[in-house]
Design a protein around this motif. Structure first.
Motif: not given
Length: 155
Positions: A31-32, A119-120, A124-132, A149-155
């Motif tokens: 995905l990366l 998490y994997l 989660k579909d590939d689009a959601e994982l790629a977005g995170a 239990a978490s999501s990708a954080g932001d600033c």
């Protein structure tokens, strides 16, 4: 509780478990790469030998199995009932080693992301994982975890 598998078979099963190029790790790498990120694998010159390294961004990514890295509060991180003392000590050492490696990387100015198996494995579909993944890479956090239990954080 005794093991339902004979000792010799259990030994064969455990010896077949890989530490590199696992299915979750390959999924994250794929995905990366699709998103245009270029990386190096298993850089032994960095603390903890991160699974994926984006050198130009100074980002180290670890893809951890919940069982092997004793993911706190995760349903996949249960200590086996057989030889419980051995497993608890082993998994605790793994976790302590991970924490030390992450601390060293951060002290060296690297950003660190831990992607957990739960998490994997989730829905989660590939689009959601790629977005995170992309959201975390482009954000400014010095440390992050992707887990149930978490999501990708932001600033």
């Amino acid at each position: 509780m005794t093991d339902v598998v004979p000792a010799l078979r259990r030994s064969q099963m455990m010896s077949g478990i890989r530490s590199r190029n696992t299915v979750p790790e390959i999924r994250v790498r794929r995905l990366l790469h699709r998103q245009g990120y270029r990386f190096r694998l298993h850089r032994g010159d960095l603390p903890g030998t991160p699974d994926i390294v984006l050198p130009s961004r100074r980002i180290a990514i670890f893809v951890h199995g919940c069982f092997w890295h004793l993911h706190q509060g995760c349903r996949l991180a249960r200590v086996p009932g057989t030889r419980e003392d051995f497993w608890r000590a082993k998994l605790t050492r793994n976790r302590e080693r991970d924490e030390a490696a992450i601390a060293k990387l951060r002290a060296l100015g690297w950003r660190v992301l831990v992607v957990w198996e739960c998490y994997l494995r989730g829905s989660k579909d590939d689009a959601e994982l790629a977005g995170a993944l992309s959201m975390w890479v482009e954000a400014c956090d010095s440390y992050g975890e992707l887990s149930e239990a978490s999501s990708a954080g932001d600033c």
